[in-house]
Structure formats: C-alpha cells, structure tokens
Design a protein around this motif. Structure first.
Motif, PDB file in Angstrom:
ATOM      1  N   ASP A 129       0.782  -1.224  -0.189  1.00  0.00           N
ATOM      2  CA  ASP A 129       0.029  -0.102   0.001  1.00  0.00           C
ATOM      3  C   ASP A 129       0.717   1.245  -0.101  1.00  0.00           C
ATOM      4  O   ASP A 129       0.460   1.934  -0.730  1.00  0.00           O
ATOM      5  N   GLU A 130       2.065   1.332   0.719  1.00  0.00           N
ATOM      6  CA  GLU A 130       2.887   2.462   0.751  1.00  0.00           C
ATOM      7  C   GLU A 130       3.530   2.656  -0.475  1.00  0.00           C
ATOM      8  O   GLU A 130       3.815   3.685  -0.967  1.00  0.00           O
ATOM      9  N   ARG A 163       1.011   4.245  -2.939  1.00  0.00           N
ATOM     10  CA  ARG A 163       0.788   5.676  -2.881  1.00  0.00           C
ATOM     11  C   ARG A 163       2.141   6.465  -3.199  1.00  0.00           C
ATOM     12  O   ARG A 163       1.942   7.460  -3.930  1.00  0.00           O
ATOM     13  N   HIS A 164       3.351   5.833  -3.011  1.00  0.00           N
ATOM     14  CA  HIS A 164       4.354   6.457  -3.623  1.00  0.00           C
ATOM     15  C   HIS A 164       4.407   6.619  -5.166  1.00  0.00           C
ATOM     16  O   HIS A 164       4.927   7.603  -5.753  1.00  0.00           O
ATOM     17  N   LEU A 205       1.839   6.700  -7.018  1.00  0.00           N
ATOM     18  CA  LEU A 205       0.695   7.537  -7.788  1.00  0.00           C
ATOM     19  C   LEU A 205       1.323   9.032  -7.418  1.00  0.00           C
ATOM     20  O   LEU A 205       0.940   9.823  -8.075  1.00  0.00           O
ATOM     21  N   ARG A 206       2.078   9.216  -6.214  1.00  0.00           N
ATOM     22  CA  ARG A 206       2.464  10.453  -6.152  1.00  0.00           C
ATOM     23  C   ARG A 206       3.710  10.870  -7.174  1.00  0.00           C
ATOM     24  O   ARG A 206       3.572  12.118  -7.416  1.00  0.00           O
ATOM     25  N   SER A 216       8.458  12.275  -4.908  1.00  0.00           N
ATOM     26  CA  SER A 216       7.244  11.942  -4.647  1.00  0.00           C
ATOM     27  C   SER A 216       7.198  10.956  -3.079  1.00  0.00           C
ATOM     28  O   SER A 216       6.166  10.896  -2.619  1.00  0.00           O
ATOM     29  N   ASN A 273       4.009  14.148   0.737  1.00  0.00           N
ATOM     30  CA  ASN A 273       3.079  13.351   1.666  1.00  0.00           C
ATOM     31  C   ASN A 273       2.342  14.175   2.316  1.00  0.00           C
ATOM     32  O   ASN A 273       1.042  13.852   2.847  1.00  0.00           O
ATOM     33  N   ARG A 309      -2.783  10.187   2.664  1.00  0.00           N
ATOM     34  CA  ARG A 309      -3.562   9.023   2.530  1.00  0.00           C
ATOM     35  C   ARG A 309      -4.943   9.199   2.107  1.00  0.00           C
ATOM     36  O   ARG A 309      -5.720   8.529   1.515  1.00  0.00           O
ATOM     37  N   PHE A 357      -6.090   9.677  -1.301  1.00  0.00           N
ATOM     38  CA  PHE A 357      -6.119   8.627  -2.150  1.00  0.00           C
ATOM     39  C   PHE A 357      -7.383   7.960  -2.031  1.00  0.00           C
ATOM     40  O   PHE A 357      -7.802   7.250  -2.988  1.00  0.00           O
ATOM     41  N   LEU A 366      -8.976   4.610  -4.237  1.00  0.00           N
ATOM     42  CA  LEU A 366      -7.829   3.958  -4.422  1.00  0.00           C
ATOM     43  C   LEU A 366      -8.303   2.752  -3.446  1.00  0.00           C
ATOM     44  O   LEU A 366      -8.532   2.742  -2.142  1.00  0.00           O
ATOM     45  N   SER A 369      -7.332  -0.364  -0.863  1.00  0.00           N
ATOM     46  CA  SER A 369      -6.322  -0.772   0.111  1.00  0.00           C
ATOM     47  C   SER A 369      -5.936  -2.164  -0.043  1.00  0.00           C
ATOM     48  O   SER A 369      -6.911  -2.934   0.244  1.00  0.00           O
TER      49      SER A 369
END
Length: 302
Positions: A212-213, A216-217, A219-220, A261, A267, A272, A275, A280, A282
């Motif tokens: 999950d982390e 997100r990384h 997508l950023r 990112s 961040n 979170r 997203f 998104l 999880s």
C-alpha cells in the motif's frame, strides 16, 4: 434405356423407394473424377508444406496454456494415487508437486524414490535443477510460502510481491498521461482486487502494508511528473495547503520525481485520505475483508 444412357455417360444411379433413380430423369449427369496422379501430387505438396511450417520439439506444451494442466492431470493421476498409497502429505498443481516429510533424510529418500517412479514407470522427465529437498519456508509454491518455526503460517514471499510490483510498474507508465482518478478506478483497482483475491489465504499481513505504501508512492510520482515544470509544482503545492516558502524549496530542489514523490512535502500535500477520495483500494483492507468472508463461510458450513 435412360438408365443405360446415364451409365454409358459415366453417371451413377441411386434407386429410390418408387423404383426410380435419384437423378433428374430428363438430364444426363457426367461424373468428374480426379486422376490418381493429380491427387498424389496434391498430397505430396501438402506434406511438404507441413514439413516447412512445423518442426519437431521436445519442449512440451506452452507454459500457461489451458492444455498443460489438463495433460498433467491425466499423466500424473497415477502419481497422486502412488503418493496416497504411501501415506505422504503432498500438494500438486499441474506438473508442480510438493511432498512434505518430517526430516531432511526422509526428503532425500522420497525424492530419489519418486524420481525413479516417474522416470521408469511413467516415462516422464524430471527437472533435476528445480527439484530439491528444502524447508517449506524457503520454497515457493503457486506464489505462496510458509513462515518458519514450529507453528507455520501461510505467507506471501517477497519474490511474489516483487513480481507484482513489476507488473504494476508497466501500468503506471501507461497512466502518466491519464486522469489519476480514472486510472485508479479503471485500471489499477481491478488488478489489485484480483491479485488480493488470489492471495486471500495468506495468514500474514505485513506485505499488504508495504505494498500500500509503495502504491501511494508511485501515484505521487505520477502526479509529480504530470505537474512537469517547477512553477506549476509550486502553484499546486501551495493550492494543496503547503506554505509558500516550503513549496518553493520543494519545487526548485532539483531532485528527481521518485525522491520528491516520497519526500515529506508530497506526503503532506497528498495524504492518505486524498487517495481514499480517489477510490484507491487498500490491499490491507481488501485482505482483511476477504479473510473475514472466509471465516464466516467456514463457520456457516460447520
């Protein structure tokens, strides 16, 4: 007389229940036949084409095709019966089989015995490079593995997660020029849902948080690339709530997309909950939901 004329002309007759022939009585039919030499030439030409377009191979059926597991189940049904007769605990899918024993010495003995059985009685080739005696926690079977210790649990190994990330990287390259929310809903979420559903039997959850982390990384990183110019990045960061001075230093720091990112300013700008608003999924929450469904189903069946 009409039948005699048709026979002389090369036609054939087919009697009917009324005693007449099966042809139109008012017309004569001439039967055309191919000379034997022409037919033989066509057969020889066909055989030559087959030889040119095909070649013999000993590699077996293509891996991943539907025919491979079907043929494996047919050929290895005798192996299943032999293992059951010997009282072994085993798990087999297609031509991939794991046999579980108590000690390493027992494993060596069973490996040699089963290899002899496959090669002599079933006339099959055993891949000695992939066959080994090892602890279950060090082996991967259908993407799964086990934890070590006395009370083992089913887990998803790092190699499997790494393979998934490699596939996701190709998706993220396709999503660079797309609307992020549309990319998440239409492309990313279906893949995450299917992958998590396959690994829903996992009894560990650490890999889900890490994945999950990483998502997100990524997508950023896509969003940072879409902003392109430092001035655009500065305006976007300010609009997302960063102080102008911090936004200026972050936008003009000269570092690459992957660094920025994962940095604190991105961040803070895209947390979170942002997203979650993009819908998104999880992986952690999906796995928890699927495991709860399995638990309730098992309780209902017992």
């Amino acid at each position: 007389m009409r039948e005699d004329r048709e026979a002389e002309a090369g036609g054939t007759t087919r009697p009917t229940h009324a005693g007449r022939t099966g042809r139109n009585p008012g017309r004569a039919h001439v039967g055309a036949s191919t000379p034997p030499s022409d037919a033989a030439n066509r057969v020889a030409h066909r055989d030559d084409l087959i030889k040119q377009l095909t070649e013999a191979t000993d590699k077996g059926t293509p891996q991943g095709g539907p025919l491979s597991p079907l043929l494996s189940n047919i050929m290895l049904d005798d192996l299943d019966k032999e293992l059951e007769k010997r009282g072994h605990s085993f798990c087999r899918y297609a031509d991939d089989c794991n046999i579980y024993v108590g000690t390493e010495r027992s494993g060596e003995r069973v490996l040699a015995s089963i290899t002899t059985y496959l090669e002599t009685k079933l006339k099959l080739k055993v891949n000695h490079l992939k066959s080994a005696v090892d602890r279950p926690s060090r082996r991967i079977f259908l993407g799964y593995s086990f934890t070590g210790g006395k009370h083992s649990r089913i887990r998803v190994p790092k190699k499997t997660v790494k393979k998934m990330k490699s596939k996701l990287k190709d998706l993220f390259r396709q999503g660079r020029g797309r609307n992020v929310r549309g990319f998440v809903e239409d492309t990313l979420n279906p893949m995450l849902r299917g992958w998590t559903n396959y690994f829903r039997l996992s009894q560990t959850k650490t890999f889900t948080r890490e994945l999950d982390e990483w998502l997100r990384h990524r997508l950023r990183c896509v969003i940072w690339r879409q902003w392109k110019r430092p001035r655009t990045r500065y305006n976007k960061l300010v609009a997302l709530g960063l102080k102008p001075e911090r936004a200026r230093k972050s936008s003009f720091n000269g570092r690459g997309p992957w660094f920025n990112s994962g940095a604190s300013h991105m961040n803070a700008a895209i947390p979170r909950k942002a997203f979650a608003q993009m819908n998104l999924l999880s992986v952690y929450e999906l796995l928890e939901l699927m495991r709860a469904e399995i638990y309730l189903r098992n309780r209902r069946d017992t």
